[in-house]
Design a protein around this motif. Structure first.
Motif, PDB file in Angstrom:
ATOM      1  N   MET A   1     111.401  41.003  36.241  1.00 13.50           N
ATOM      2  CA  MET A   1     111.201  42.445  36.236  1.00 13.50           C
ATOM      3  C   MET A   1     111.948  43.056  35.062  1.00 13.50           C
ATOM      4  SD  MET A   1     112.121  45.187  39.247  1.00 13.50           S
ATOM      5  CE  MET A   1     110.862  44.515  40.327  1.00 13.50           C
ATOM      6  N   SER A   2     111.290  43.990  34.365  1.00 14.09           N
ATOM      7  CA  SER A   2     111.961  44.644  33.243  1.00 14.09           C
ATOM      8  C   SER A   2     112.927  45.694  33.774  1.00 14.09           C
ATOM      9  CB  SER A   2     110.917  45.304  32.331  1.00 14.09           C
ATOM     10  OG  SER A   2     110.191  46.285  33.049  1.00 14.09           O
ATOM     11  N   HIS A   3     114.025  45.874  33.080  1.00 10.55           N
ATOM     12  CA  HIS A   3     115.010  46.864  33.477  1.00 10.55           C
ATOM     13  C   HIS A   3     115.842  47.254  32.265  1.00 10.55           C
ATOM     14  CE1 HIS A   3     117.645  43.390  33.429  1.00 10.55           C
ATOM     15  NE2 HIS A   3     116.886  42.814  34.339  1.00 10.55           N
ATOM     16  N   THR A   4     116.511  48.375  32.400  1.00 10.57           N
ATOM     17  CA  THR A   4     117.368  48.869  31.318  1.00 10.57           C
ATOM     18  C   THR A   4     118.781  48.380  31.542  1.00 10.57           C
ATOM     19  OG1 THR A   4     115.995  50.828  31.105  1.00 10.57           O
ATOM     20  CG2 THR A   4     118.196  50.928  30.162  1.00 10.57           C
ATOM     21  N   LYS A   5     119.336  47.719  30.536  1.00 11.02           N
ATOM     22  CA  LYS A   5     120.684  47.183  30.664  1.00 11.02           C
ATOM     23  C   LYS A   5     121.689  48.100  29.971  1.00 11.02           C
ATOM     24  CE  LYS A   5     119.280  42.358  31.124  1.00 11.02           C
ATOM     25  NZ  LYS A   5     119.490  40.975  30.695  1.00 11.02           N
ATOM     26  N   SER A   6     121.542  49.405  30.207  1.00 14.22           N
ATOM     27  CA  SER A   6     122.421  50.347  29.533  1.00 14.22           C
ATOM     28  C   SER A   6     123.164  51.270  30.486  1.00 14.22           C
ATOM     29  CB  SER A   6     121.612  51.205  28.546  1.00 14.22           C
ATOM     30  OG  SER A   6     120.602  51.928  29.241  1.00 14.22           O
ATOM     31  N   ARG A   7     122.889  51.172  31.808  1.00 15.40           N
ATOM     32  CA  ARG A   7     123.578  52.050  32.746  1.00 15.40           C
ATOM     33  C   ARG A   7     125.042  51.644  32.867  1.00 15.40           C
ATOM     34  NH1 ARG A   7     124.321  50.103  37.928  1.00 15.40           N
ATOM     35  NH2 ARG A   7     124.578  52.249  38.619  1.00 15.40           N
ATOM     36  N   PRO A   8     125.917  52.611  33.118  1.00 11.67           N
ATOM     37  CA  PRO A   8     127.349  52.294  33.229  1.00 11.67           C
ATOM     38  C   PRO A   8     127.605  51.311  34.368  1.00 11.67           C
ATOM     39  CG  PRO A   8     126.982  54.673  33.104  1.00 11.67           C
ATOM     40  CD  PRO A   8     125.645  54.042  33.317  1.00 11.67           C
ATOM     41  N   LEU A   9     128.471  50.345  34.138  1.00 13.54           N
ATOM     42  CA  LEU A   9     128.850  49.386  35.162  1.00 13.54           C
ATOM     43  C   LEU A   9     130.166  49.818  35.800  1.00 13.54           C
ATOM     44  CD1 LEU A   9     128.043  46.031  33.324  1.00 13.54           C
ATOM     45  CD2 LEU A   9     126.714  47.102  35.163  1.00 13.54           C
ATOM     46  N   ARG A  10     130.225  49.696  37.098  1.00 13.48           N
ATOM     47  CA  ARG A  10     131.449  50.036  37.814  1.00 13.48           C
ATOM     48  C   ARG A  10     132.628  49.209  37.321  1.00 13.48           C
ATOM     49  NH1 ARG A  10     133.816  48.361  42.695  1.00 13.48           N
ATOM     50  NH2 ARG A  10     134.778  50.053  43.898  1.00 13.48           N
ATOM     51  N   SER A  11     132.371  47.929  37.066  1.00 14.74           N
ATOM     52  CA  SER A  11     133.453  47.017  36.653  1.00 14.74           C
ATOM     53  C   SER A  11     134.051  47.379  35.301  1.00 14.74           C
ATOM     54  CB  SER A  11     132.926  45.579  36.592  1.00 14.74           C
ATOM     55  OG  SER A  11     131.846  45.475  35.679  1.00 14.74           O
ATOM     56  N   ALA A  12     133.307  48.178  34.500  1.00  9.52           N
ATOM     57  CA  ALA A  12     133.824  48.565  33.184  1.00  9.52           C
ATOM     58  C   ALA A  12     135.070  49.432  33.304  1.00  9.52           C
ATOM     59  CB  ALA A  12     132.747  49.298  32.399  1.00  9.52           C
ATOM     60  N   GLN A  13     135.257  50.062  34.461  1.00  6.91           N
ATOM     61  CA  GLN A  13     136.460  50.882  34.640  1.00  6.91           C
ATOM     62  C   GLN A  13     137.715  50.015  34.817  1.00  6.91           C
ATOM     63  OE1 GLN A  13     135.981  54.542  36.992  1.00  6.91           O
ATOM     64  NE2 GLN A  13     133.828  53.971  37.271  1.00  6.91           N
ATOM     65  N   TRP A  14     137.516  48.734  35.016  1.00  6.11           N
ATOM     66  CA  TRP A  14     138.620  47.777  34.991  1.00  6.11           C
ATOM     67  C   TRP A  14     138.677  47.044  33.639  1.00  6.11           C
ATOM     68  CZ3 TRP A  14     136.297  48.955  39.589  1.00  6.11           C
ATOM     69  CH2 TRP A  14     137.088  49.034  40.744  1.00  6.11           C
ATOM     70  N   PHE A  15     137.531  46.499  33.237  1.00  4.68           N
ATOM     71  CA  PHE A  15     137.517  45.547  32.130  1.00  4.68           C
ATOM     72  C   PHE A  15     137.014  46.127  30.798  1.00  4.68           C
ATOM     73  CE2 PHE A  15     136.525  42.546  35.829  1.00  4.68           C
ATOM     74  CZ  PHE A  15     137.863  42.217  36.009  1.00  4.68           C
ATOM     75  N   GLY A  16     136.565  47.355  30.788  1.00  3.43           N
ATOM     76  CA  GLY A  16     135.879  47.868  29.613  1.00  3.43           C
ATOM     77  C   GLY A  16     136.690  48.768  28.706  1.00  3.43           C
ATOM     78  N   THR A  17     137.996  48.817  28.885  1.00  2.00           N
ATOM     79  CA  THR A  17     138.811  49.712  28.056  1.00  2.00           C
ATOM     80  C   THR A  17     139.762  48.912  27.172  1.00  2.00           C
ATOM     81  OG1 THR A  17     140.539  49.895  29.779  1.00  2.00           O
ATOM     82  CG2 THR A  17     138.734  51.497  29.836  1.00  2.00           C
ATOM     83  N   ALA A  18     140.033  49.475  25.989  1.00  2.00           N
ATOM     84  CA  ALA A  18     140.945  48.830  25.035  1.00  2.00           C
ATOM     85  C   ALA A  18     142.313  49.490  25.106  1.00  2.00           C
ATOM     86  CB  ALA A  18     140.366  48.927  23.627  1.00  2.00           C
ATOM     87  N   ASP A  19     142.869  49.530  26.307  1.00  2.00           N
ATOM     88  CA  ASP A  19     144.190  50.123  26.509  1.00  2.00           C
ATOM     89  C   ASP A  19     145.029  49.180  27.362  1.00  2.00           C
ATOM     90  OD1 ASP A  19     143.081  50.367  29.027  1.00  2.00           O
ATOM     91  OD2 ASP A  19     143.005  52.543  29.034  1.00  2.00           O
ATOM     92  N   LYS A  20     146.170  49.671  27.773  1.00  2.00           N
ATOM     93  CA  LYS A  20     147.088  48.834  28.556  1.00  2.00           C
ATOM     94  C   LYS A  20     146.438  48.319  29.838  1.00  2.00           C
ATOM     95  CE  LYS A  20     149.879  50.796  31.345  1.00  2.00           C
ATOM     96  NZ  LYS A  20     150.924  51.630  31.985  1.00  2.00           N
ATOM     97  N   ASN A  21     145.696  49.175  30.544  1.00  2.00           N
ATOM     98  CA  ASN A  21     145.102  48.761  31.810  1.00  2.00           C
ATOM     99  C   ASN A  21     144.027  47.698  31.607  1.00  2.00           C
ATOM    100  OD1 ASN A  21     146.551  50.500  33.657  1.00  2.00           O
ATOM    101  ND2 ASN A  21     145.463  52.201  32.713  1.00  2.00           N
TER     102      ASN A  21
END
Length: 579
Positions: free
Chosen positions: A1-21
């Motif tokens: 099935m085709s889908h858009t792989k651009s929606r925000p991921l919940r896990s990015a709030q843990w792993f998607g930042t370039a800061d201390k956290n």
């Protein structure tokens, strides 16, 4: 099935930042040998595993989890397996129902507090399926159910025997003097001869069918035997599918609709499903915010023929059911007859239930019968009300004796399960085939946990006379593998001051399943006087700890026995970080 792989991921709030956290979250995960690219835009899929060697039905889940992981990797996700409380029916005392809500809390908090975008729910033994669906529904994230599958057919003396059901049948035969204790014990090894859940249409198989009918699992999930390689293929495909569900934002609230629950109620009647489904579906509906009442089982379920010929109601077992066509075959029968209420209900594979069902093959019409040759003409759960059960009680017609569905008899009363055990074998018990066995204080608060003791064994002296069934009434539950004319889930329960608490030996009780009536034949004045006398009785003692929490907050059977503070969908808003 085709889908858009651009929606925000919940896990990015843990792993998607370039800061201390982000640094800390990724760094700690990397101590498991995870490369950096796994954290870059991939859905993180939780595998919620109820594996436990103390839950024999789920003891093979490590292997199933590995196949789920393969599917997740193949679809471009990253799997993270985590354990939750495994409330196995066979070993856990006093009853696995006591910890269903505890397991659901474990699931909810594990999902909400961790970096997961979707979850695969590995369920199997009776309470693990509703517990995981309840917890995931409270979070409302993409979720898919993979059950462990039923055991192979039991074998004893050249015949098929059903897990659970054989126990009740053979034990009654011992008490009646029809077989020896040695003959009884010789069936033990053959009853459970492979990995998996009970191979009868007990609660585990019923709830696996409910998960499929609700649309929360892929087609055929309910019936593939645990040791069949196709079970592992389904696990793999479910792992693949959950990744797409995340990109599509196909959350449980889009699947667990009012229409889905009405479909499940109709299917439960068609398969001769367990009465436990009434409580579990109500609890799941409560978590997702769908109104569901006991009357819905009458409106939607009654009048539906039971067309699946499985023990304890019929002859065959789950292995036979799968080979015959499984649940898709049943759904096809209902669909073609116009009996599937909502064929357009969405399922987790992105298709509707009707689309998944049309053209489904049926290979054995003895197991999945035609609608004009049903096992039971009206298999819907019978909802009873009356002065003995003001808030309702239930009875499973497909497991009952037709001659007892309308009955009037005098009560033989057991104040609790211990009283029943001490009294039932008394040769001087003033009981006959017309009597009504009544057991109190076995409900949610009374046991506590509402154990599966409602299918009281009959008095040995009646078994010896050839009596095989009697009307039995309690505020307890019954194992889905059991059978008989058994009235269950009487609400309010005796421990909550319900009328069941005031029944005395010799009282006349009327049961009329056709009219949905359960009546204690005493005057209103006498009932009021008896109820007043029990108002100040001390509460049943409990162990404290979780049991106290349970007794203080559990709802009654007609409300699904959830905790009052757990009802409702809280969502999966990301908690504040602690660093």
């Amino acid at each position: 099935m085709s889908h858009t792989k651009s929606r925000p991921l919940r896990s990015a709030q843990w792993f998607g930042t370039a800061d201390k956290n982000g640094f800390m979250y990724r760094s700690w995960m990397k101590n498991q040998g995870i490369p950096d690219h796994e954290f870059q835009g991939k859905p993180i899929i939780g595998i919620c595993n109820t594996w436990s060697e103390l839950t024999p039905c789920n003891a093979h889940f490590r292997k199933i989890a590995e196949h789920v992981k393969r599917g997740i990797f193949e679809a471009g996700g990253f799997p993270v397996e985590f354990p939750v409380f495994s409330n196995g029916e066979s070993n856990l005392r006093p009853t696995a129902m006591l910890t269903r809500n505890l397991a659901s809390m474990d699931v909810e908090e594990s999902i909400c507090g961790n970096p997961v975008d979707g979850v695969v729910l590995l369920t199997g033994c009776d309470k693990t399926t509703p517990a995981l669906l309840m917890g995931a529904a409270s979070c409302d994230i993409p979720a898919i159910v993979v059950t462990g599958g039923p055991m192979l057919n039991g074998k004893h003396e050249g015949k098929d025997i059903g897990s659970g059901t054989a126990v009740w049948q053979l034990h009654e035969a011992v008490k009646a003097g029809q077989i020896t204790l040695h003959e009884f014990m010789s069936a033990e090894a053959g009853m459970s001869r492979s990995a998996g859940t009970c191979n009868t249409m007990g609660t585990a198989s019923t709830m696996a069918c409910m998960a499929e009918a609700l649309g929360t699992s892929l087609p055929h999930n309910a019936a593939i035997p645990a040791v069949d390689a196709r079970r592992y293929v389904l696990a793999h495909m479910s792992g693949m599918r959950i990744v797409d569900m995340v990109w599509e934002d196909l959350r449980l609230s889009k699947v667990l609709t009012r229409q889905a629950f009405e479909n499940a109620i109709r299917v439960n009647a068609a398969i001769g499903g367990s009465t436990n489904a009434v409580i579990h579906l109500k609890a799941i509906a409560g978590r997702i915010g769908v109104p569901l009442e006991l009357e819905d089982w009458t409106i939607t379920g009654r009048g539906t023929p039971t067309i699946v010929d499985l023990m304890p109601s019929g002859r065959f077992l789950m292995e036979d059911f799968y080979y015959a066509g499984g649940l898709p075959g049943v759904l096809r029968r209902l669909l073609e007859a116009g009996l599937l209420p909502h064929p357009d209900a969405l399922t987790v594979n992105g298709n509707t239930l009707g689309e998944n069902t049309r053209g489904a093959p049926i290979h054995n019409e003895e197991v999945i019968r035609p609608l004009d040759r049903p096992l039971v003409a009206d298999g819907g759960i019978c909802i009873l009300r009356g002065n003995l059960a003001p808030r309702g009680a239930v009875l499973k017609p497909s497991a009952a004796s037709p001659a007892l569905m309308r009955h009037r008899g005098q009560a033989i009363v057991f104040e609790d399960f211990d009283h029943y055990k001490s009294r039932i074998n008394d040769p001087d018990l003033p009981v006959d085939a017309n009597s009504v066995l009544v057991m109190k204080h076995c409900g949610p608060k009374g046991y506590p946990g509402m154990a599966e003791v409602g299918n009281m064994g009959l008095p040995p002296k009646l078994l010896a006379q050839g009596v095989t069934d009697m009307v039995r009434i309690s505020d307890a539950r019954m194992s889905g593998t059991a059978y008989g004319t058994v009235v269950l889930h009487v609400a309010p329960e005796a421990a909550a001051g319900g009328p069941l608490a005031i029944v005395r030996d010799g009282d006349w009780i009327e049961l009329d399943c056709g009219a949905g009536r359960l009546h204690l034949d005493i005057s209103a004045e006498e009932m009021a006087a008896r109820l007043e006398r029990i108002q100040n009785m001390p509460a049943a003692p409990n162990r404290g700890g979780y049991q106290k929490l349970y007794v203080d907050h559990v709802l009654q059977a007609d409300e699904g026995c959830d905790f009052d503070f757990l009802v409702g969908c809280r969502g999966a808003e990301v908690p504040k970080h602690s660093h």
